[in-house]
Design a protein around this motif. Structure first.
Motif, short mmCIF file in Angstrom:
data_model
loop_
_atom_site.label_atom_id
_atom_site.label_comp_id
_atom_site.label_asym_id
_atom_site.label_seq_id
_atom_site.Cartn_x
_atom_site.Cartn_y
_atom_site.Cartn_z
N ARG A 76 -11.11 -2.18 -8.11
CA ARG A 76 -10.74 -0.70 -7.91
C ARG A 76 -11.21 -0.20 -6.65
O ARG A 76 -10.89 0.92 -6.32
N CYS A 77 -11.93 -1.15 -5.72
CA CYS A 77 -12.29 -0.75 -4.57
C CYS A 77 -11.05 -0.88 -3.52
O CYS A 77 -10.25 -2.02 -3.45
N THR A 78 -10.97 -0.15 -2.36
CA THR A 78 -10.06 0.06 -1.47
C THR A 78 -10.21 -1.23 -0.53
O THR A 78 -11.69 -1.79 -0.40
N THR A 79 -9.62 -1.64 0.51
CA THR A 79 -9.77 -2.67 1.47
C THR A 79 -10.84 -2.21 2.37
O THR A 79 -11.69 -3.18 2.60
N PHE A 80 -10.96 -1.20 2.72
CA PHE A 80 -12.07 -0.62 3.51
C PHE A 80 -13.44 -1.01 2.92
O PHE A 80 -14.51 -1.33 3.53
N VAL A 81 -13.54 -0.67 1.72
CA VAL A 81 -14.94 -0.52 0.80
C VAL A 81 -15.23 -2.04 0.69
O VAL A 81 -16.31 -2.55 0.85
N ILE A 82 -14.04 -3.06 0.37
CA ILE A 82 -14.32 -4.60 0.29
C ILE A 82 -14.66 -4.97 1.77
O ILE A 82 -15.87 -5.85 1.79
N ASP A 83 -14.07 -4.52 2.82
CA ASP A 83 -14.62 -5.24 4.00
C ASP A 83 -15.82 -4.65 4.67
O ASP A 83 -16.69 -5.24 5.44
N GLU A 84 -16.08 -3.25 4.33
CA GLU A 84 -17.16 -2.55 5.21
C GLU A 84 -18.30 -2.03 4.22
O GLU A 84 -19.46 -1.92 4.92
N VAL A 85 -18.28 -2.11 2.82
CA VAL A 85 -19.46 -1.78 2.10
C VAL A 85 -19.79 -2.87 1.45
O VAL A 85 -20.97 -3.02 1.45
N LEU A 86 -18.99 -3.51 0.61
CA LEU A 86 -19.61 -4.50 -0.38
C LEU A 86 -20.48 -5.60 0.49
O LEU A 86 -21.52 -5.96 -0.20
N PRO A 87 -20.20 -5.92 1.62
CA PRO A 87 -20.83 -6.82 2.41
C PRO A 87 -22.40 -6.47 2.61
O PRO A 87 -23.09 -7.05 2.77
N HIS A 88 -22.70 -4.90 2.49
CA HIS A 88 -23.87 -4.71 2.87
C HIS A 88 -24.67 -3.99 1.64
O HIS A 88 -25.98 -3.38 1.79
N LEU A 89 -23.99 -4.18 0.52
CA LEU A 89 -24.67 -3.72 -0.81
C LEU A 89 -26.10 -4.27 -0.83
O LEU A 89 -26.98 -3.49 -1.29
N GLU A 90 -26.15 -5.38 -0.50
CA GLU A 90 -27.55 -6.11 -0.80
C GLU A 90 -28.43 -6.26 0.37
O GLU A 90 -29.44 -7.17 0.56
N ALA A 91 -28.20 -5.61 1.48
CA ALA A 91 -28.84 -5.59 2.74
C ALA A 91 -30.32 -4.97 2.51
O ALA A 91 -31.18 -5.08 3.29
N VAL A 92 -30.38 -4.22 1.41
CA VAL A 92 -31.90 -3.81 1.11
C VAL A 92 -31.72 -4.16 -0.47
O VAL A 92 -30.91 -4.18 -1.37
N SER A 93 -33.18 -4.45 -0.75
CA SER A 93 -33.35 -5.12 -2.13
C SER A 93 -33.09 -3.72 -3.03
O SER A 93 -34.05 -2.91 -3.07
N PRO A 94 -32.42 -3.71 -4.22
CA PRO A 94 -32.32 -2.78 -5.08
C PRO A 94 -33.85 -2.39 -5.81
O PRO A 94 -34.40 -3.08 -6.25
N THR A 95 -34.06 -1.14 -5.80
CA THR A 95 -35.18 -0.87 -6.79
C THR A 95 -34.90 -0.46 -8.06
O THR A 95 -35.45 -0.50 -8.98
N ALA A 96 -33.25 -0.44 -8.37
CA ALA A 96 -32.99 -0.10 -9.76
C ALA A 96 -31.52 -0.58 -9.55
O ALA A 96 -30.78 -0.66 -8.54
N ARG A 97 -30.92 -0.78 -10.94
CA ARG A 97 -29.53 -1.25 -11.12
C ARG A 97 -29.09 -0.34 -12.33
O ARG A 97 -29.93 0.01 -13.20
#
Length: 192
Positions: A76-97
């Motif tokens: 459901r993610c656009t190309t922009f999100v796949i290229d620019e957002v998803l690679p950085h989701l884990e750049a910070v350790s999540p405090t919650a999921r």
């Protein structure tokens, strides 16, 4: 969030009145040019929420909630999100999921309640785009005020200059840190 409630606007004394919390979201797609933010909210998936606090010395001082990606959500993610957002989701350790809006609502409300007890002030969620607030919608308690920072020169400047190898643009927590940085700049120059 009650969509009929107006946003509050920044002013130099706001930190005495509210516990200012800077929030940013990442999501599966941007709104289409002809799409209202209300229609967009119904058609997008929240991927992450980052919150950092003006008073960072008070704990809890932040929240970084991430939705686990499965094949269906990724599709459901656009190309922009796949290229620019998803690679950085884990750049910070999540405090919650969270896997659902109900899980996010429970975690966010617990965080806001803990902050209210720690500071003795009502929280105000500061965003640089109204879409972030509308996307959080029902996760926010109805008594939470939203501070709209959109169009503030210090916020625009921070979003243009804050990021580097350690702070990644399009990571919700890092974006929230950039908002905090820009707002602190605003507070430092507001009396000039």
């Amino acid at each position: 969030m009650d969509t009929r409630k107006p946003f509050i606007l920044p002013h130099p004394g706001i930190a005495q009145e509210f516990d200012v919390l800077f929030a940013d979201t990442e999501f599966s797609r941007l709104p289409l040019p002809t799409e209202s933010v209300f229609a967009w909210v119904k058609q997008t998936e929240l991927l992450s929420l980052g919150i950092t606090c003006l008073e960072a010395s008070v704990t809890p001082s932040g929240l970084y909630a991430v939705r686990p990606l499965d094949k269906k959500l990724r599709s459901r993610c656009t190309t922009f999100v796949i290229d620019e957002v998803l690679p950085h989701l884990e750049a910070v350790s999540p405090t919650a999921r969270f896997r659902s809006s109900a899980e996010l609502r429970k975690q966010l409300r617990a965080f806001l309640s803990d902050r209210r007890r720690a500071t003795g002030k009502p929280p105000a969620i500061a965003v640089d785009w109204a879409g972030d607030a509308f996307l959080l919608g029902e996760a926010l308690p109805p008594d939470i005020d939203v501070l709209l920072l959109e169009g503030m020169p210090s916020i625009t400047r921070a979003m243009d200059t804050f990021f580097n190898e350690d702070y990644r643009r399009h990571n919700a927590f890092h974006d929230a840190l950039a908002l905090r940085h820009g707002f602190m700049d605003y507070l430092g120059t507001a009396g000039e």
